[in-house]
Design a protein around this motif. Structure first.
Motif, PDB file in Angstrom:
ATOM      1  N   ASN A   1      15.816-103.211  -4.595  1.00  0.00           N
ATOM      2  CA  ASN A   1      14.522-103.830  -4.847  1.00  0.00           C
ATOM      3  C   ASN A   1      13.549-102.627  -5.327  1.00  0.00           C
ATOM      4  O   ASN A   1      12.844-102.994  -6.333  1.00  0.00           O
ATOM      5  N   ASN A   2      13.559-101.487  -4.481  1.00  0.00           N
ATOM      6  CA  ASN A   2      12.666-100.297  -5.101  1.00  0.00           C
ATOM      7  C   ASN A   2      13.248 -99.948  -6.488  1.00  0.00           C
ATOM      8  O   ASN A   2      12.488 -99.591  -7.360  1.00  0.00           O
ATOM      9  N   GLY A   3      14.503 -99.833  -6.660  1.00  0.00           N
ATOM     10  CA  GLY A   3      14.987 -99.195  -7.850  1.00  0.00           C
ATOM     11  C   GLY A   3      14.471-100.215  -8.936  1.00  0.00           C
ATOM     12  O   GLY A   3      14.101 -99.355 -10.017  1.00  0.00           O
ATOM     13  N   ASN A   4      14.860-101.381  -9.008  1.00  0.00           N
ATOM     14  CA  ASN A   4      14.536-102.219 -10.114  1.00  0.00           C
ATOM     15  C   ASN A   4      12.858-102.130 -10.250  1.00  0.00           C
ATOM     16  O   ASN A   4      12.482-102.353 -11.515  1.00  0.00           O
ATOM     17  N   TRP A   5      12.161-102.117  -9.317  1.00  0.00           N
ATOM     18  CA  TRP A   5      10.573-102.161  -9.495  1.00  0.00           C
ATOM     19  C   TRP A   5      10.059-100.924 -10.152  1.00  0.00           C
ATOM     20  O   TRP A   5       9.412-100.639 -11.189  1.00  0.00           O
ATOM     21  N   LEU A   6      10.900 -99.883  -9.702  1.00  0.00           N
ATOM     22  CA  LEU A   6      10.702 -98.486 -10.393  1.00  0.00           C
ATOM     23  C   LEU A   6      10.968 -98.484 -11.822  1.00  0.00           C
ATOM     24  O   LEU A   6      10.358 -98.095 -12.813  1.00  0.00           O
ATOM     25  N   TRP A   7      12.305 -99.345 -12.180  1.00  0.00           N
ATOM     26  CA  TRP A   7      12.768 -99.455 -13.377  1.00  0.00           C
ATOM     27  C   TRP A   7      11.890-100.024 -14.234  1.00  0.00           C
ATOM     28  O   TRP A   7      11.361 -99.773 -15.699  1.00  0.00           O
ATOM     29  N   LEU A   8      11.563-101.248 -14.011  1.00  0.00           N
ATOM     30  CA  LEU A   8      10.967-102.134 -14.704  1.00  0.00           C
ATOM     31  C   LEU A   8       9.536-101.957 -15.102  1.00  0.00           C
ATOM     32  O   LEU A   8       8.599-102.413 -16.010  1.00  0.00           O
ATOM     33  N   SER A   9       8.969-101.023 -14.103  1.00  0.00           N
ATOM     34  CA  SER A   9       7.627-100.700 -14.365  1.00  0.00           C
ATOM     35  C   SER A   9       7.551 -99.365 -15.265  1.00  0.00           C
ATOM     36  O   SER A   9       6.530 -98.856 -15.498  1.00  0.00           O
ATOM     37  N   SER A  10       8.675 -98.863 -15.527  1.00  0.00           N
ATOM     38  CA  SER A  10       8.715 -97.683 -16.358  1.00  0.00           C
ATOM     39  C   SER A  10       8.254 -96.531 -15.467  1.00  0.00           C
ATOM     40  O   SER A  10       7.900 -95.548 -16.227  1.00  0.00           O
TER      41      SER A  10
END
Length: 522
Positions: free
Chosen positions: A403-412
């Motif tokens: 969850n944290n990894g994807n939010w870090l990714w998609l928020s650039s």
């Protein structure tokens, strides 16, 4: 159902142990019988086996201050799913002559575990290694208390208490991968794949019986509680998703997935249809992996077996097996990055001046953005931690690292740096679902809006809105922001952050060069 997951040998517990040897098996994430090293070790090394689950108030006790029904950290759907996992686990254990012992963790699970270690004269404590900060802290507390117990009780000081916590929730031990990378987590998928290698296979064993549960004295034991017994009274059955928790259901779903070898061979993540809801374009196995009802090693092996049969197939990162490796990548980076779940203090995260707007957050969270395609779009310039919190609470398969990894990714903010690539809440949905079937299913008030307006209902003439019994601004909200304006503002601010970041890195590089030259001159 454990027989679905193992290949050959049938094992029963060893009765040859002369002295009494009590083993405590603490179930946390690995809520399964198949490929469970902690269970296998505990049953081989004990006369009496105590399978235990502790009710953690952090995740299960009702919180009336939360924005939706549930506990402080989990929504009601995930709590229900967990209880189904526990009921299924208890049934499997009972078929093997054992049972699941449920305890209250009034303060935290660590205290409850240490109390029963002392009361039940446990010699061996077995549990699955947890890579998340909260699990790591529980482990630390338990181990400290166990050491102290060794000086308090004759049985502990004389014989010692062995703690066995194997890594089995992931394909690889994150610490090993980080060690191969010089002590730092690999920050790209490709570098992770190169370092990780091939995972170990699952345990190939089934059980005909398990050691009996020993004397539990006067301990307050519970059966697996119902939702109502946990204190949740406002239950409406239709509110729950159509996914039942438990190892049995996980293995059944996996068996169904594996039947379609052509689909597995051709699976390619970017090409899946995100609007598919009656038959999802994925395996829907993520919640079972999250709770450990399905072993990732067993899943990996079964996919690999299919690939060997079909010959030609897609490859990582887009293949189905590649998606499983994405999970491992995020677990590894999360394990090796302090403060991974926040911006401040997180070395890999861009320090973006996110706008705080509670009204926009609530509109997004409650599906009132006015953009029908996915009325949960996060185009607005709001802190990624806020969106992460909503997903952490409401998703069935909410997983801390992913969850944290994807939010870090998609928020650039980390990993992905093409911040200027922004999905349109209008054209993106039309590509997959031009008739808006997904929208009409989940937003019934828009069901009679004509196709040409269903993605932009605010553009429909008033006469069309009246005919569809959906007046925009009354029956369905107007867009909370202008997508064009919000996306331009977002790109502008992100560009400023990236430029500042490049400047800082350049200064550090020049400073390092100067320092090196000074040393050489000396």
């Amino acid at each position: 159902m454990a027989s679905e997951a193992a290949a050959s040998s049938i094992s029963s517990f060893p009765r040859r142990l002369a002295m009494e040897s009590n083993a405590l098996l603490w179930f946390r994430k690995g809520l399964r019988i198949h490929d469970n090293p902690a269970l296998d070790y505990a049953r081989r090394e004990s006369n009496n086996l105590f399978p235990v689950f502790v009710i953690d108030p952090r995740y299960l006790h009702p919180d009336s201050s939360a924005f939706s029904l549930g506990s402080t950290r989990a929504g009601i759907n995930r709590i229900r799913f967990l209880l189904e996992c526990l009921s299924d686990l208890d049934s499997s254990l009972r078929r093997l002559g054992s049972r699941l012992l449920v305890l209250r963790g009034d303060s935290d699970p660590a205290s409850a575990i240490c109390r029963i270690v002392k009361e039940w004269k446990i010699r061996k404590l077995c549990f699955e290694y947890d890579t998340e900060p909260y699990g790591q802290e529980l482990d630390r507390k338990v181990k400290i208390m166990i050491v102290r117990l060794g000086f308090l009780k004759d049985f502990a000081s004389k014989h010692g208490i062995e703690v066995f916590c194997p890594v089995s929730h992931t394909l690889f031990n994150p610490a090993d991968v980080i060690g191969k990378n010089g002590g730092k987590p690999p920050l790209t998928y490709q570098s992770f794949i190169a370092l990780a290698g091939k995972p170990e296979g699952p345990l190939e064993v089934t059980y005909s019986e398990l050691p009996p549960v020993g004397n539990v004295g006067e301990s307050e034991l519970l059966t697996v509680p119902t939702i109502e017994e946990l204190g949740y009274k406002e239950m409406i059955e239709e509110e729950f998703p159509p996914f039942r928790g438990g190892e049995s259901e996980a293995l059944r779903r996996l068996k169904e997935v594996l039947k379609d070898k052509e689909w597995i061979a051709n699976f390619e993540k970017p090409k899946g249809d995100p609007s598919a809801f009656l038959k999802p374009a994925t395996t829907v196995l993520s919640p079972y992996l999250k709770f450990g009802c399905l072993s990732s090693r067993y899943f990996y092996q079964r996919l690999h077996n299919v690939y060997q049969i079909v010959g030609k197939h897609t490859s990582p990162p887009v293949s189905l097996l590649g998606q499983l490796l994405w999970r491992e990548f995020f677990y590894t980076v999360a394990f090796g990055t302090p403060n991974f779940d926040q911006m401040i203090g997180n070395k890999i995260c861009k320090q973006v001046p996110w706008r705080e707007d509670e009204a926009l957050l609530v509109a997004w969270r409650e599906g009132r953005t006015g953009y029908p395609w996915i009325d949960a779009i996060m185009i607005q310039f709001i802190h990624w931690e806020k969106g992460r919190d909503v997903f952490e609470r409401l998703l069935l398969d909410s997983d801390w690292a992913i969850n944290n990894g994807n939010w870090l990714w998609l928020s650039s903010s980390a990993f992905f740096n093409q911040y200027y690539r922004i999905y349109s809440p209008i054209s993106f949905g039309k590509k997959y679902d031009p008739d808006g079937k997904y929208i009409r299913h989940f937003i019934p008030v828009l069901k009679d809006i004509p196709n040409e307006y269903v993605y932009e209902p605010w553009t429909a003439p008033l006469s069309v809105q009246r005919k569809a019994n959906c007046i925009i601004g009354k029956d369905y909200p107007r867009p909370v922001v202008s997508h064009d304006t919000a996306s331009k503002e977002c790109k502008k601010k992100m560009g400023e952050v990236y430029a500042k970041d490049r400047s800082m890195k350049s200064c550090k590089k020049e400073s390092s060069k100067s320092a090196t030259l000074r040393k050489r001159k000396k």
